[in-house]
Design an enzyme around this catalytic site. Structure first.
Site, mmCIF file in Angstrom:
data_model
loop_
_atom_site.group_PDB
_atom_site.id
_atom_site.type_symbol
_atom_site.label_atom_id
_atom_site.label_comp_id
_atom_site.label_asym_id
_atom_site.label_seq_id
_atom_site.Cartn_x
_atom_site.Cartn_y
_atom_site.Cartn_z
ATOM 1 N N HIS A 122 -5.835 -7.791 -0.062
ATOM 2 C CA HIS A 122 -6.057 -6.370 -0.348
ATOM 3 C C HIS A 122 -5.336 -5.985 -1.638
ATOM 4 O O HIS A 122 -4.284 -6.537 -1.944
ATOM 5 C CB HIS A 122 -5.556 -5.525 0.830
ATOM 6 C CG HIS A 122 -6.208 -5.892 2.129
ATOM 7 N ND1 HIS A 122 -5.597 -6.702 3.062
ATOM 8 C CD2 HIS A 122 -7.428 -5.598 2.610
ATOM 9 C CE1 HIS A 122 -6.426 -6.879 4.093
ATOM 10 N NE2 HIS A 122 -7.540 -6.220 3.842
ATOM 11 N N ASP A 155 -2.051 -11.158 -1.684
ATOM 12 C CA ASP A 155 -2.638 -10.617 -0.458
ATOM 13 C C ASP A 155 -4.092 -10.261 -0.801
ATOM 14 O O ASP A 155 -4.398 -9.921 -1.936
ATOM 15 C CB ASP A 155 -1.866 -9.361 -0.053
ATOM 16 C CG ASP A 155 -2.323 -8.794 1.286
ATOM 17 O OD1 ASP A 155 -1.651 -9.061 2.290
ATOM 18 O OD2 ASP A 155 -3.363 -8.087 1.316
ATOM 19 N N ASP A 160 -4.039 -13.439 4.373
ATOM 20 C CA ASP A 160 -5.364 -12.905 4.710
ATOM 21 C C ASP A 160 -6.545 -13.353 3.831
ATOM 22 O O ASP A 160 -7.691 -13.063 4.189
ATOM 23 C CB ASP A 160 -5.331 -11.375 4.907
ATOM 24 C CG ASP A 160 -4.574 -10.610 3.842
ATOM 25 O OD1 ASP A 160 -4.293 -11.215 2.793
ATOM 26 O OD2 ASP A 160 -4.285 -9.412 4.057
ATOM 27 N N HIS A 183 0.820 -1.221 0.000
ATOM 28 C CA HIS A 183 0.000 0.000 0.000
ATOM 29 C C HIS A 183 0.852 1.269 0.000
ATOM 30 O O HIS A 183 0.322 2.369 -0.055
ATOM 31 C CB HIS A 183 -0.941 0.030 1.210
ATOM 32 C CG HIS A 183 -1.878 -1.145 1.270
ATOM 33 N ND1 HIS A 183 -2.634 -1.536 0.196
ATOM 34 C CD2 HIS A 183 -2.162 -2.017 2.278
ATOM 35 C CE1 HIS A 183 -3.371 -2.606 0.533
ATOM 36 N NE2 HIS A 183 -3.086 -2.916 1.787
HETATM 37 ZN ZN LIG Z 1 -3.694 -7.610 3.182
#
Ligand SMILES: [Zn+2]
Length: 331
Positions: free
Chosen positions: A164, A162, A239, A118
């Site tokens: 996200h 991941d 995750d 991120h």
């Molecule tokens: Zn994540």
């Protein structure tokens, strides 16, 4: 197989902070006890010059000196401390070292942390300070250019599994054809404003093993149609697991293992060096997150042994492949 760690630089976090700092030390402890094939090494910090391959000097300086604006610090989600700045550098260094090791003939190597996808060039976000995969990709390209000038640019595929979206990574490489960004992520999950990767695959809430693995298969096929990498950086986020507090997907332990196996098998079949990093994992039960990661390491050790026990065959195949690409790339 070598794996690089920096978990002994512990961030001082306020009580009740939701970042699962303890999982890093716990994974290292279990690896040391249960998987002696993994050689654990302390990561070196990335230098300012290395970080500057991706990040702006102003941002690097503000992280070092603790002078980020309060709003920028809040977006990262950690309070500033010297340990936070040091750990962020070491986490990048660990991915750099894993990539260098994988490319240097080991075939596979790992970072016990990292996957901070991120982070943008000029700001951090969502527990990510610097973008380790992005810095490592650019640095490996620079080192490759120095060592093998005639072979052209090293092409890097970042396979981000991941849950996200890898928004920072996507933005950093938006105009760069030498790095392919693939992200498989929850459609309804953070970040809510996503950046276009080279290939984005959005998954619905509650997505299970079969649907996920089919999406992964199609994504790898498309990656291969559009890109010819010389290095794979794999964000093996824990995750998507059904026990995750933030993930919203429903992959079982077996599904997560099948995912890792598919990526590693895909890379091995093509004799592509692969470095993998931890990325996210926020299990309701932290031990479940660590178990997913242990399983990733078990699979990796198996694939790394193939490079190790058949170096001649592997080298021959890699050399042949390189020669073919070379030939095809000749004007
Ligand atoms: Zn994540």
């Amino acid at each position: 197989m070598q794996a690089f760690y920096a978990d002994h630089f512990v961030l001082p976090l306020p009580e009740g902070h939701r970042f699962p700092m303890a999982k890093y030390a716990r994974l290292r402890e279990r690896l040391a006890r249960e998987l002696p094939q993994v050689e654990l090494r302390e990561a070196e910090p990335a230098s300012d010059g290395e970080l500057a391959l991706v990040h702006t000097p102003t941002y690097i300086d503000a992280v070092r000196t603790g002078t980020l604006a309060p709003v920028a610090q809040r977006e990262i989600g950690f309070p500033w401390s010297p340990a936070m700045a040091e750990r962020a550098r070491r986490s990048v260094g660990a991915t750099v070292q894993a990539c260098r090791r994988a490319l240097g003939g080991a075939g596979l190597a790992a970072n016990l942390a990292g996957g901070t996808h991120h982070a943008y060039a000029d700001k951090g976000s969502g527990f990510c300070v610097f973008n380790d995969a992005a810095v490592a990709a650019r640095l490996m390209q620079a080192e490759h250019a120095r060592a093998h000038r005639a072979r052209g640019m090293l092409r890097v595929a970042i396979v981000d599994l991941d849950v996200h979206q890898g928004n920072g990574t996507a933005k950093i490489f938006a105009q760069d054809d030498s790095v392919f960004t693939l992200s498989l992520h929850g459609a309804k999950n953070f970040p809510f404003r996503k950046e276009p990767s080279d290939l984005d695959v959005e998954l619905p809430d509650g997505c299970g093993d079969a649907e996920y693995l089919e999406a992964l298969e199609r994504a790898l096929e498309e990656l291969e149609r559009r890109f010819d990498p010389g290095l794979v950086i794999y964000l093996a986020g824990a995750d998507p697991h059904e026990g995750d507090r933030l993930g919203r997907l429903k992959l079982t332990f077996d599904g997560m293992e099948a995912r890792d196996r598919r990526v590693m098998d895909w890379a091995w079949t093509r004799r592509l060096p692969l470095a993998f990093v931890m990325a996210g994992g926020y299990g309701t039960d932290m031990e479940a997150t660590v178990q997913v990661q242990m399983n990733t390491y078990r699979t990796a050790v198996e694939y790394q042994a193939r490079w190790h026990t058949a170096p001649t065959a592997a080298m021959t195949a890699a050399t042949a492949r390189e020669a073919t690409r070379w030939h095809n790339a000749a004007p």
